[in-house]
Design a protein around this motif. Structure first.
Motif, mmCIF file in Angstrom:
data_model
loop_
_atom_site.group_PDB
_atom_site.id
_atom_site.type_symbol
_atom_site.label_atom_id
_atom_site.label_comp_id
_atom_site.label_asym_id
_atom_site.label_seq_id
_atom_site.Cartn_x
_atom_site.Cartn_y
_atom_site.Cartn_z
ATOM 1 N N ALA A 173 83.933 40.144 36.072
ATOM 2 C CA ALA A 173 85.136 40.290 35.308
ATOM 3 C C ALA A 173 86.225 41.200 35.936
ATOM 4 O O ALA A 173 85.642 42.353 36.506
ATOM 5 C CB ALA A 173 85.137 40.564 33.949
ATOM 6 N N PRO A 174 87.356 41.363 35.704
ATOM 7 C CA PRO A 174 88.241 42.487 36.512
ATOM 8 C C PRO A 174 88.076 43.626 35.994
ATOM 9 O O PRO A 174 88.323 44.697 36.768
ATOM 10 C CB PRO A 174 89.528 41.978 36.155
ATOM 11 N N ASP A 175 87.444 43.914 34.715
ATOM 12 C CA ASP A 175 87.374 45.198 34.210
ATOM 13 C C ASP A 175 85.832 45.602 34.374
ATOM 14 O O ASP A 175 85.406 46.649 33.583
ATOM 15 C CB ASP A 175 87.573 45.206 32.730
ATOM 16 N N GLU A 176 85.025 44.906 35.094
ATOM 17 C CA GLU A 176 83.510 45.359 35.505
ATOM 18 C C GLU A 176 83.449 45.947 36.569
ATOM 19 O O GLU A 176 84.023 45.532 37.794
ATOM 20 C CB GLU A 176 82.928 44.057 35.355
ATOM 21 N N VAL A 177 82.660 47.140 36.617
ATOM 22 C CA VAL A 177 82.375 47.698 38.135
ATOM 23 C C VAL A 177 80.961 48.062 38.413
ATOM 24 O O VAL A 177 80.226 48.364 37.417
ATOM 25 C CB VAL A 177 83.408 49.244 37.771
ATOM 26 N N VAL A 178 80.808 48.361 39.660
ATOM 27 C CA VAL A 178 79.235 48.969 39.958
ATOM 28 C C VAL A 178 79.593 50.262 40.469
ATOM 29 O O VAL A 178 80.622 50.507 41.474
ATOM 30 C CB VAL A 178 78.698 48.004 41.182
ATOM 31 N N THR A 218 80.938 60.664 48.795
ATOM 32 C CA THR A 218 81.947 59.811 48.598
ATOM 33 C C THR A 218 81.663 59.006 47.206
ATOM 34 O O THR A 218 80.761 58.363 47.187
ATOM 35 C CB THR A 218 82.243 58.651 49.889
ATOM 36 N N SER A 219 82.757 59.020 46.116
ATOM 37 C CA SER A 219 82.735 58.240 45.074
ATOM 38 C C SER A 219 83.177 56.903 45.384
ATOM 39 O O SER A 219 84.349 56.713 45.924
ATOM 40 C CB SER A 219 83.239 58.981 43.951
ATOM 41 N N PHE A 220 82.380 55.675 45.153
ATOM 42 C CA PHE A 220 82.892 54.533 45.255
ATOM 43 C C PHE A 220 82.583 53.744 44.244
ATOM 44 O O PHE A 220 81.425 53.528 43.545
ATOM 45 C CB PHE A 220 82.220 53.981 46.418
ATOM 46 N N THR A 221 83.683 53.010 43.569
ATOM 47 C CA THR A 221 83.795 52.355 42.396
ATOM 48 C C THR A 221 84.044 50.902 42.928
ATOM 49 O O THR A 221 85.446 50.763 43.304
ATOM 50 C CB THR A 221 84.490 52.818 41.325
ATOM 51 N N ALA A 222 83.206 49.834 42.513
ATOM 52 C CA ALA A 222 83.389 48.616 43.154
ATOM 53 C C ALA A 222 83.821 47.639 42.058
ATOM 54 O O ALA A 222 82.983 47.555 40.954
ATOM 55 C CB ALA A 222 82.257 48.095 43.794
ATOM 56 N N PHE A 223 84.975 47.186 42.114
ATOM 57 C CA PHE A 223 85.382 46.033 41.047
ATOM 58 C C PHE A 223 84.903 44.711 41.654
ATOM 59 O O PHE A 223 84.565 44.686 42.823
ATOM 60 C CB PHE A 223 86.862 46.208 41.115
ATOM 61 N N SER A 224 85.329 43.690 40.891
ATOM 62 C CA SER A 224 85.309 42.352 41.507
ATOM 63 C C SER A 224 86.570 42.007 42.280
ATOM 64 O O SER A 224 87.338 43.135 42.270
ATOM 65 C CB SER A 224 85.363 41.285 40.388
ATOM 66 N N LEU A 225 86.585 41.045 43.185
ATOM 67 C CA LEU A 225 87.769 40.900 44.201
ATOM 68 C C LEU A 225 89.034 40.780 43.270
ATOM 69 O O LEU A 225 89.827 41.633 43.501
ATOM 70 C CB LEU A 225 87.673 39.548 45.114
ATOM 71 N N GLU A 226 88.843 40.155 42.212
ATOM 72 C CA GLU A 226 90.044 39.995 41.398
ATOM 73 C C GLU A 226 90.438 41.473 40.731
ATOM 74 O O GLU A 226 91.707 41.757 40.754
ATOM 75 C CB GLU A 226 90.050 39.124 40.215
ATOM 76 N N GLY A 227 89.657 42.247 40.335
ATOM 77 C CA GLY A 227 89.907 43.490 39.829
ATOM 78 C C GLY A 227 90.520 44.333 40.710
ATOM 79 O O GLY A 227 91.276 45.113 40.613
ATOM 80 N N ALA A 228 89.725 44.267 41.977
ATOM 81 C CA ALA A 228 90.236 45.084 43.084
ATOM 82 C C ALA A 228 91.554 44.872 43.695
ATOM 83 O O ALA A 228 92.573 45.652 43.707
ATOM 84 C CB ALA A 228 89.487 45.055 44.317
#
Length: 821
Positions: free
Chosen positions: A126-131, A175-185
């Motif tokens: 989902a757009p509001d989910e992250v890794v 480096t801080s990297f927060t990954a959204f879904s493609l839609e969220g990004a």
């Protein structure tokens, strides 16, 4: 000989350790770069380069490029990459501190294209989910299932559904990297579905990277480029090699060179004394038919054996020293995990010849003097060393010293760093030449208190230090170099800190600063400044961000802000034009003078998105400590970025407003923006120089080894001197000298030599620190406390260096000493 061996061992250990650390860091960075693009073969990106940094900003490209690339024969898979600024907040809502970039983007579903792998949880859907990567999940106390927020710069509420690792590391550097879904990004980072950062491409079997890139290039629109994975890695490593690594290796190599130079003096002094003590032996060899070359060969063979053994041991010791340095640098945080030590052939080709050559060259002078001993010297008593320097040394040293001092002063007065640096090198040469000239009067002056306060023992110590000025100078010069380098760095860093403090303090007179960190991808939404301006306590506030672009075709880091607002809180010392307009482009006086610009000049700007624009220089200013050399209007900058950020905001209060009340109001207002620090002006100024403290601590720790080598040289000289004066010490005991008096005499002789070396090093270091600082335009600021500590340490260390020689001198039997040959 053992003392010389230890000196060479420590010098080679230092040099090898610093070289191995450089190799290890280069290897670690190369490993990071090699894994940065996963196992992709080709990337398509914006062709405009606006930064020399390895991960410099590049603009977005049209998302339609993805479908063009996918249709190219030989493409096995291609995925869109969205990447930009994204600050992950901790579980308590605060920003997680980071020295590295704070980024956000999309999770790549192809594991061969994704440099990250899931360590826990799942990929975002989902757009509001992250890794989030593990390092920052741990530091932010985040786990799978937790709710937090990401600033892009708008606050985006998210759920952590996965924890990632960069290969086997917890993060890519820091480096801080927060990954959204493609839609969220696309929604939160790119801010549009029509733009992406790049395309990651995997080649089909049998298609090489170069071949695939060649097939892709014809289908790309203007302003984009296809780059192979190998080329990107080489590009990044070249940027690091030419920048950070070159400086890093140079600084470490300089420290290693200082340690070897100090060791060389210890070796030279040892061989000078032993060769002088063997004057009659050399004369007997000459009388029996030995040629000068044979005498030199004998001494050279001794030096070579010491050099070979010490160098081999130093190579092994260097690995241990490198491991210690790696631990130190990791503790101070350089952003790169250095796991296993790497030793290159270049390190061996530098360290081994250096250890051998330094020892042989240091022993060459005493060996040549020994070869010139006439055969008749074997039949009579001869003085081991001349008690006074030659006229030639006095003249040459005086000329050298005058030229060296004049060169430093000339460089300082003219702002020429290269001239001042060359003068510093000449000063070292002059110090070596003049050492024996000033040793005798200096020992007389330094030893005067000991002679008055310590009676006969003090007077004898003073006389012994004055007796052989060449020997005293040789022992003191090694310490002088070590102390001089430490003092130089202390004064230089103190002056640099004072310059920065004065510059910031002179530019900003307000009481408060909102500090979001100086990282280009860290900061806060400019809307915080707009809201803060409405607080009743605030009279004026101005935000300031940073960015990268090309100015007049050259890569530049720029400050971004509203010039008309900044002029109300900062004094930039405007020399031409005015900052009154919100759209004013301004440059520093230094840049204007270099480029021939003035107020009204037209300058071309190229932004990361590839667009170019002509602007007019509206103001030229002289105070650059806060804004740097370029000030770009935010109205101009925001037209070319979708993620505007302020890194700082400078606050001035209304008359009568309480600074404490304003600080509390600003802190509450800043909480939804990641809670950037709201600091007093003094705290902000102190924070600007705090990073120097870690650096100077590492420098002191590394230079301590050079001083230890110098003190070993003093101990070595005293031991040989005690051995040389065996009969003299026996006679002193015979006429009533007690063992404590003998110990006191040797100790005070060591203290006199150490104080002479420490005082000379302090004087030289302060002078050179002033010269180099003045050449850079920094005010002279010699920290008195640190210099007093250096002086005290030098004197105390001199006493410690004499412990063993003094004990040996006092323990000698009277009759055996008198009967010694």
């Amino acid at each position: 000989m053992a003392g010389s061996l230890v000196a060479v061992f420590l010098g080679v250990t230092f040099l090898t350790g610093t070289l191995v650390l450089g190799d290890t860091l280069a290897s670690s960075i190369d490993r990071y770069f090699s894994g940065a693009y996963g196992r992709s073969d080709v990337s398509v990106r914006n062709a405009t380069k606006v930064s020399d940094e390895p991960w410099g900003t590049r603009g977005q490209i049209d998302a339609s490029v993805l479908e063009r690339v996918r249709r190219v024969d030989g493409v096995a898979n291609a995925e869109p990459v969205v990447q930009g600024s994204g600050q992950l907040l901790a579980k308590d809502g605060t920003t997680i501190p980071s020295r590295g970039p704070r980024t956000a983007g999309n999770w790549l579903n192809d594991p061969k294209l994704n440099p990250y792998r899931l360590a826990a949880g799942r990929a975002p859907r989902a757009p509001d989910e992250v890794v989030v990567n593990k390092m920052f999940a741990d530091e932010g106390h985040l786990e799978v299932g937790d709710r937090t927020a990401v600033l892009t710069p708008e606050r985006v509420a998210v759920t952590v559904v996965g924890i990632s690792k960069f290969g086997s590391e917890d993060a890519f550097g820091e480096t801080s990297f927060t990954a959204f879904s493609l839609e969220g990004a696309r929604k939160y980072v790119a801010k549009t579905p029509d733009r992406i950062s790049s395309v990651a491409i995997r080649a089909a079997g049998g298609v090489s990277q170069d071949e695939l890139a060649a097939r892709i290039r014809p289908v790309l629109p203007t302003g984009t480029e296809a780059v192979t994975n190998r080329a990107q890695v080489d590009e990044g490593m070249t940027a690091v090699q030419d920048g950070f690594l070159t400086v890093f290796r140079t600084v470490l190599g300089a420290f290693g060179g200082v340690a070897l130079l100090v060791a060389a003096f210890s070796i030279h002094n040892t061989f000078a004394i032993t060769m002088a003590q063997r004057t009659r032996e050399s004369a007997l060899l000459r009388a029996l038919g030995a040629g000068r070359r044979q005498v030199v060969t004998v001494a050279g063979a001794e030096a070579l054996v010491i050099a070979a053994v010490a160098t081999l041991a130093g190579l092994a010791g260097g690995l241990g020293f490198a491991a210690l340095l790696r631990l130190l640098f990791t503790q101070f945080g350089i952003g790169i995990a250095m796991e296993s030590l790497t030793v290159s052939a270049t390190t061996l080709l530098i360290a081994i010849p250096a250890g051998l050559l330094v020892t042989l060259v240091a022993a060459l002078g005493p060996a040549l003097r020994a070869s010139r001993v006439p055969p008749l010297a074997a039949l009579r008593e001869v003085a081991a060393e001349p008690s006074r320097p030659s006229d030639t040394r006095v003249i040459v040293g005086g000329v050298f010293g005058s030229v060296a001092a004049g060169t430093v002063v000339l460089g300082a007065a003219g702002g020429q760093v290269a001239t001042a640096a060359s003068g510093a090198v000449l000063c070292l040469v002059a110090m070596v030449v003049l050492g024996p000239v000033v040793a005798r009067p200096a020992a007389a002056f330094v030893g005067a208190p000991a002679a008055r306060l310590r009676g006969v023992a003090g007077a004898l110590a003073r006389g012994n230090a004055m007796r052989s000025p060449r020997r005293t100078a040789g022992a003191a010069t090694a310490l002088m170099i070590g102390v001089g380098v430490v003092t130089l760095l202390t004064v230089f860093v103190g002056s640099l800190r004072a310059s920065l403090e004065d510059g910031v303090a002179g530019s900003f007179k307000g009481p408060l600063v909102v500090d979001g960190g100086s990282n280009e991808t860290g900061g806060f939404d400019p809307r915080l400044v707009q809201e803060a301006a409405r607080l009743p306590q605030v009279r004026a506030i101005a935000g300031l961000g940073t960015g990268a672009m090309r100015v007049d075709g050259r890569v530049a880091t720029v400050a971004v802000g509203d010039p008309s607002a900044l002029r109300r809180v900062l004094d930039l010392d405007v020399r031409q034009g005015s900052l009154a307009g919100p759209g004013t482009f301004a440059v520093s006086k230094k840049i204007a003078d270099d480029r021939g610009w003035r107020a009204g000049s037209r300058v071309g700007l190229t932004f990361a998105d590839g667009t170019a624009q002509q602007v007019t220089v509206g103001a030229v200013y002289d105070a650059t400590d806060v804004t740097g050399d370029y000030l770009v209007p935010r109205t101009v900058w925001n037209a070319h970025t979708r993620q505007p950020l302020d890194t700082r905001a400078f606050v001035d209060l209304r008359p009568g407003a309480s600074a404490g009340s304003a600080r509390r109001a600003l802190t509450a207002l800043a909480e939804p923006y990641g809670a950037p620090d709201v600091e007093t002006r003094d705290a902000f100024i102190a924070a600007q120089t705090s990073e120097m403290n870690g650096f100077i601590a590492v420098v002191y720790g590394m230079l301590a080894l050079a001083i230890i080598v110098a003190l070993l040289g003093i101990a070595n000289t005293l031991s040989l001197s005690v051995h040389e004066r065996t009969r003299e010490l026996g006679l002193l005991r015979a006429v009533g000298a007690t063992r404590p008096q003998i110990r006191s005499m040797v100790r005070w002789e060591s203290v006199i030599v150490a104080v002479f070396g420490t005082a000379g090093g302090l004087g030289l270091g302060v002078f050179l620190g002033w010269g180099l600082g003045a050449a850079l335009g920094d005010p002279f600021a010699a920290p008195p406390v640190q210099l007093a500590v250096i002086a005290l340490v030098g004197a105390v260390a001199g006493a410690l260096a004499a412990v063993r020689p003094a004990r040996r001198a006092a323990r000698r039997a009277i009759l055996a000493s008198i009967a010694a040959p």
